[in-house]
Design an enzyme around this catalytic site. Structure first.
Site, PDB file in Angstrom:
ATOM      1  N   GLY A   1      -8.626 -22.203 -14.256  1.00 27.04           N
ATOM      2  CA  GLY A   1      -8.611 -21.229 -15.349  1.00 27.04           C
ATOM      3  C   GLY A   1      -9.201 -19.876 -15.021  1.00 27.04           C
TER       4      GLY A   1
ATOM      5  N   ASP B   1      -9.003 -16.250 -13.408  1.00 28.79           N
ATOM      6  CA  ASP B   1      -7.935 -15.360 -12.970  1.00 28.79           C
ATOM      7  C   ASP B   1      -8.306 -14.637 -11.681  1.00 28.79           C
ATOM      8  OD1 ASP B   1      -6.360 -16.068 -15.051  1.00 28.79           O
ATOM      9  OD2 ASP B   1      -7.159 -14.529 -16.372  1.00 28.79           O
TER      10      ASP B   1
ATOM     11  N   HIS C   1      -8.028   2.469  -0.248  1.00 30.50           N
ATOM     12  CA  HIS C   1      -6.580   2.308  -0.463  1.00 30.50           C
ATOM     13  C   HIS C   1      -6.312   1.496  -1.722  1.00 30.50           C
ATOM     14  CE1 HIS C   1      -7.674  -1.259   1.870  1.00 30.50           C
ATOM     15  NE2 HIS C   1      -6.520  -1.832   1.562  1.00 30.50           N
TER      16      HIS C   1
ATOM     17  N   HIS D   1      -4.901  -1.433  -2.513  1.00 27.79           N
ATOM     18  CA  HIS D   1      -4.807  -2.894  -2.641  1.00 27.79           C
ATOM     19  C   HIS D   1      -5.839  -3.381  -3.654  1.00 27.79           C
ATOM     20  CE1 HIS D   1      -2.688  -3.693   1.472  1.00 27.79           C
ATOM     21  NE2 HIS D   1      -1.833  -3.514   0.479  1.00 27.79           N
TER      22      HIS D   1
ATOM     23  N   HIS E   1      -9.423  -3.949  -3.103  1.00 30.64           N
ATOM     24  CA  HIS E   1     -10.271  -2.765  -2.926  1.00 30.64           C
ATOM     25  C   HIS E   1     -10.453  -1.961  -4.219  1.00 30.64           C
ATOM     26  CE1 HIS E   1     -10.625  -2.992   1.521  1.00 30.64           C
ATOM     27  NE2 HIS E   1      -9.599  -3.794   1.323  1.00 30.64           N
TER      28      HIS E   1
ATOM     29  N   ASP F   1     -12.729  -3.392  10.007  1.00 29.35           N
ATOM     30  CA  ASP F   1     -11.929  -4.480   9.422  1.00 29.35           C
ATOM     31  C   ASP F   1     -11.823  -5.651  10.395  1.00 29.35           C
ATOM     32  OD1 ASP F   1      -9.943  -6.003   8.203  1.00 29.35           O
ATOM     33  OD2 ASP F   1      -8.331  -4.545   8.566  1.00 29.35           O
TER      34      ASP F   1
ATOM     35  N   HIS G   1      -3.172  -5.930   9.494  1.00 30.98           N
ATOM     36  CA  HIS G   1      -4.521  -5.755  10.037  1.00 30.98           C
ATOM     37  C   HIS G   1      -4.547  -5.764  11.559  1.00 30.98           C
ATOM     38  CE1 HIS G   1      -6.377  -6.355   6.047  1.00 30.98           C
ATOM     39  NE2 HIS G   1      -5.327  -7.137   5.845  1.00 30.98           N
TER      40      HIS G   1
ATOM     41  N   HIS H   1     -14.986  -6.921   6.152  1.00 24.32           N
ATOM     42  CA  HIS H   1     -13.693  -7.434   5.667  1.00 24.32           C
ATOM     43  C   HIS H   1     -13.263  -8.697   6.408  1.00 24.32           C
ATOM     44  CE1 HIS H   1     -12.495  -3.031   4.505  1.00 24.32           C
ATOM     45  NE2 HIS H   1     -13.595  -3.431   3.904  1.00 24.32           N
TER      46      HIS H   1
HETATM   47 ZN   LIG Z   1      -5.636  -3.733   2.304  1.00 28.01          ZN
END
Ligand SMILES: [Zn+2]
Length: 562
Positions: free
Chosen positions: A50, A52, A75, A77, A80, A200, A373, A395
């Site tokens: 349940g 989200d 960016h 996404h 982020h 990253d 990536h 990340h």
């Molecule tokens: Zn991204």
């Protein structure tokens, strides 16, 4: 160390995104002044019924709003930017300065339309080469390739030295709708000396070089070439490059494109307006026009490659979509990787699609991770160019951070110059050293459930897990006020625990036990402690049921006095 020197360290505080994929948020703090980089969410794990999505805990920022210099988004996404509504709810100040590229800004503002009670955001647009001074920080933005356009890395001059934050990135010599990586610019940063690089790590366990977006296009092209019927391409709505590739290929093979799914429609719409998705006039058609064209002239671009219950692909597969049914000759493309935890659902959906006599393509090459990536060769190249003194992997899951750190160590950076940190830790940095403090700040999961932000705590989640695992068991005892005895036989209601009809003996014994617990507690006279009685019922019934069934249902005792 004296207070004075500690005061002169730059503090780097990741609130999310370390030891996980998603929920990225990072603070840079110098002498109490705070700069925020990104505020994203992540999708729930399998054992979180349940929920989200999950956002970072920002309680560290409470009471410090006045010291927040600004928020920078790398960016568009959702891992982020997805926590923006939550951040605004918790720490909003009208003087907040927010910076994002044109597309990122568009995606953030579009999403804010769903939160109309929140303050209107004033976002300053930045682009490759933009520079802003925020308190002690001077931030220079530079273009980085990824699988969404308008992605910006950060070169930050701080009082202790220069920091380079890569954002999510890959080196791409042949990108879609974008320019190739500007290596000269990176070399120029390097000449200005990089004290710390934060890079990253999502691809740090993958050998070699990530695929160029052009290679991914080639893969998709082969599928388009061979398809004879309709093409149904499912992907993330934020994979703007993938969406562009599917639109371009549709045009090449004279197909019309139907865009289905709320987030897909909005992202395509914003990206088109801002010029990040290019489509010829008439390429994109309404779903109702689909029957005006032969199947070989139709592409359906939709959400749901993760098997999400409400997304378009699931509705099509389950024959619940208003206009689209699968049929023989269709080609279904899953154009993003499966997030860990969704494998089973996706597998079941794939099987169901195949039963309807369609072709299915699920290429690893179109993997979001492989696609978006930097992998080991690129990460090495980054270090070779930047030659930082210190290194902080960001990340990614813990194993990715460790792999990334190992790679940098192999390239000659001493171990003491590398910090492997986790969410909530405080990384201290000056010209001479980097170290992690013993103290931490709160960084636990904040769960978002439907429209409620952060109102599902760990207790609610634990209850849901318990219910999902062993079901529930309600005991209703009616107690006669005058005699203090249980009237009749207690009622038992149970769901998801045992089949009651086949467990008569178990229920009989449970009833007997409940009666004796109540009678014993009430029978001694004096004031009756009902909450004690309920606890007793919960504990003793729980032990009893476990001894008989090896299950631990959630027990809800109800005692009614009449
Ligand atoms: Zn991204």
């Amino acid at each position: 160390m004296t207070k004075m020197t500690k005061h002169n360290y730059l503090r780097i505080i990741p609130l999310g995104g370390l030891s996980e994929v998603g929920r990225n948020m990072m603070l840079l703090e110098y002498q109490g002044k705070i700069l925020i980089i990104d505020a994203g969410f992540r999708l729930p794990e399998e054992d979180m019924p349940g929920i989200d999505y999950i956002v970072p805990n920002v309680s560290y920022l409470k009471e410090k709003q006045k010291n927040i210099l600004g928020i920078i988004f790398t960016h568009g996404h959702y891992d982020h930017i997805g926590a923006v509504p939550y951040l605004l709810e918790k720490v909003w100040q009208p003087n907040f300065e927010i910076f994002a590229s044109l597309l990122t800004k568009g995606i953030i503002l579009k999403r804010q339309e769903d939160f109309s009670h929140q303050p209107k955001l004033d976002i300053t647009e930045v682009r490759d080469g933009s520079k802003v001074q925020l308190g002690p920080f001077r931030v220079e933005f530079f273009r980085q390739n990824h699988n969404i356009p308008d992605n910006l890395g950060l070169f930050i001059e701080t009082p202790v030295g220069n920091i380079l934050h890569t954002s999510d990135f890959k080196f791409d010599s042949n990108p879609v709708n974008d320019l190739p990586t500007n290596f000269q610019k990176l070399r120029n940063f390097s000449k200005r000396k990089v004290l710390l690089i934060m890079a990253d790590s999502t691809g740090a366990e993958e050998e070699g070089h990530s695929l160029s977006e052009a290679d991914i296009s080639k893969n998709l092209d082969q599928i388009f070439q061979r398809a004879t019927g309709r093409i149904i391409a499912a992907t993330f709505s934020s994979l703007i490059n993938r969406i562009q590739q599917i639109i371009s290929l549709s045009e090449k093979y004279e197909r019309k494109v139907v865009v289905e799914g709320y987030s897909m429609k909005t992202n395509v719409e914003i990206s088109k307006v801002l010029g990040y998705i290019k489509a010829k006039k008439g390429t994109i058609i309404n779903v109702k026009e689909i029957t005006n064209y032969p199947d070989s002239r139709i592409t359906i671009l939709c959400t749901g490659a993760q098997g999400e219950g409400q997304a378009v692909l699931m509705r099509i597969t389950n024959r619940e979509h208003r206009f689209i049914r699968l049929k023989r000759g269709d080609t279904v493309i899953f154009s993003s990787s499966v997030i860990p935890g969704n494998e089973r659902t996706v597998q079941i959906m794939k099987d169901e699609i195949l039963r309807q006599k369609t072709k299915v393509f699920h290429y690893k090459m179109m993997d979001i991770h492989a696609g978006g990536h930097a992998q080991r060769e690129e990460l090495k190249e980054l270090i070779r160019i930047m030659r930082p003194k210190f290194f902080l992997p960001i990340h990614g899951q813990y194993s990715m951070l460790v792999s990334h750190a190992e790679l940098v160590k192999e390239m000659g950076l001493p171990e003491k110059n590398i910090a492997i940190a986790e969410n909530g830790q405080i990384i201290n940095l000056n010209q001479k050293r980097i170290f992690i403090e013993r103290e931490t700040v709160p960084s636990n999961y904040i769960m978002v459930d439907g429209l409620g932000i952060g109102d599902v705590g760990e207790i609610v989640l634990r209850d849901r897990q318990m219910l999902a695992k062993d079901g529930m068991f309600v005991v209703v005892a009616i107690v006669d006020k005058t005699t203090g005895k249980v009237k009749g036989s207690p009622d038992i209601i149970s769901r998801g625990f045992v089949y009651l009809r086949e467990s008569k003996e178990l229920l009989r014994e449970t009833r007997k036990m409940v009666i004796s617990i109540v009678n014993l507690a009430v029978g001694s006279g004096g004031a009756v402690n009902w909450s004690y009685i309920k606890d007793e019922i919960r504990n003793k019934t729980g032990q009893f049921l476990f001894s008989k069934t090896q299950r631990r249902p959630m027990i809800l005792p109800v005692v009614i006095e009449v």
